[in-house]
Design a protein around this motif. Structure first.
Motif, mmCIF file in Angstrom:
data_model
loop_
_atom_site.group_PDB
_atom_site.id
_atom_site.type_symbol
_atom_site.label_atom_id
_atom_site.label_comp_id
_atom_site.label_asym_id
_atom_site.label_seq_id
_atom_site.Cartn_x
_atom_site.Cartn_y
_atom_site.Cartn_z
ATOM 1 N N HIS A 125 0.834 -1.193 0.000
ATOM 2 C CA HIS A 125 0.000 0.000 0.000
ATOM 3 C C HIS A 125 0.879 1.258 0.000
ATOM 4 N N ASP A 126 0.413 2.303 -0.655
ATOM 5 C CA ASP A 126 1.189 3.532 -0.793
ATOM 6 C C ASP A 126 1.473 4.205 0.545
ATOM 7 N N SER A 127 0.598 4.039 1.517
ATOM 8 C CA SER A 127 0.789 4.708 2.801
ATOM 9 C C SER A 127 1.970 4.136 3.583
ATOM 10 N N THR A 128 2.446 2.938 3.254
ATOM 11 C CA THR A 128 3.568 2.352 3.991
ATOM 12 C C THR A 128 4.897 3.012 3.644
ATOM 13 N N LEU A 132 0.392 19.471 1.219
ATOM 14 C CA LEU A 132 0.331 18.289 0.373
ATOM 15 C C LEU A 132 -1.128 17.911 0.171
ATOM 16 N N HIS A 133 -1.535 17.741 -1.075
ATOM 17 C CA HIS A 133 -2.877 17.292 -1.421
ATOM 18 C C HIS A 133 -2.817 15.798 -1.720
ATOM 19 N N ALA A 134 -3.707 15.039 -1.096
ATOM 20 C CA ALA A 134 -3.724 13.589 -1.310
ATOM 21 C C ALA A 134 -5.166 13.089 -1.320
ATOM 22 N N ASP A 135 -5.361 11.921 -1.913
ATOM 23 C CA ASP A 135 -6.703 11.355 -1.975
ATOM 24 C C ASP A 135 -6.977 10.503 -0.734
ATOM 25 N N LYS A 136 -8.100 9.807 -0.743
ATOM 26 C CA LYS A 136 -8.546 9.064 0.431
ATOM 27 C C LYS A 136 -7.651 7.881 0.768
ATOM 28 N N GLY A 137 -6.824 7.460 -0.143
ATOM 29 C CA GLY A 137 -5.921 6.342 0.110
ATOM 30 C C GLY A 137 -4.862 6.665 1.153
ATOM 31 N N ARG A 192 -12.010 9.492 4.419
ATOM 32 C CA ARG A 192 -12.790 8.354 3.945
ATOM 33 C C ARG A 192 -14.192 8.375 4.544
ATOM 34 N N GLY A 193 -15.182 8.183 3.702
ATOM 35 C CA GLY A 193 -16.552 8.101 4.155
ATOM 36 C C GLY A 193 -17.206 9.418 4.501
#
Length: 126
Positions: free
Chosen positions: A11-14, A40-45, A67-68
């Motif tokens: 996963h990208d968050s690691t 930093l702009h990031a998506d829900k991931g 998320r959600g």
């Protein structure tokens, strides 16, 4: 700003913290160069506590969709830069279809592709 390879099933968050550390200092017209970008702009991931903590420790303002709760449409105006860059990298067939088994060779071709994209952008504005 920075490129890092990871496994496809990771996963990208690691690898988020190490990627933040790989970003070089940001140059400005006047004064000392900043060590990190301002936000930093990031998506829900990337909506994890450890990602937000990594940004806070480095003094970077986080703009991560929750998320959600939030719609990711608001981030679209900032995320298109990343998606456009991925599309530019996919124009290089050797990067789109990975033929190399060694990661150092694939990283070298990825950096070469990034250099060519940057060179084309500089020539367009000069």
């Amino acid at each position: 700003m920075a490129v890092q390879l990871s496994a496809a099933n990771c996963h990208d968050s690691t690898v988020f913290g190490t990627l933040l550390d790989a970003v070089p200092p940001v140059r400005q017209a006047r004064g000392r160069p900043r060590k990190r970008p301002g936000k930093l702009h990031a998506d829900k991931g990337y909506d994890y506590r450890k990602c937000r903590l990594a940004l806070r420790q480095r003094g970077i303002q986080s703009r991560i969709a929750r998320r959600g709760i939030e719609s990711s449409e608001r981030l679209g105006r900032h995320r298109w830069v990343v998606e456009r860059t991925f599309a530019w990298l996919n124009r290089f067939r050797r990067l789109r279809v990975r033929y190399e088994q060694r990661s150092d060779i694939h990283l070298a071709f990825t950096l070469l592709g990034c250099a060519l994209i940057t060179w084309k952008a500089v020539n367009r504005f000069c």
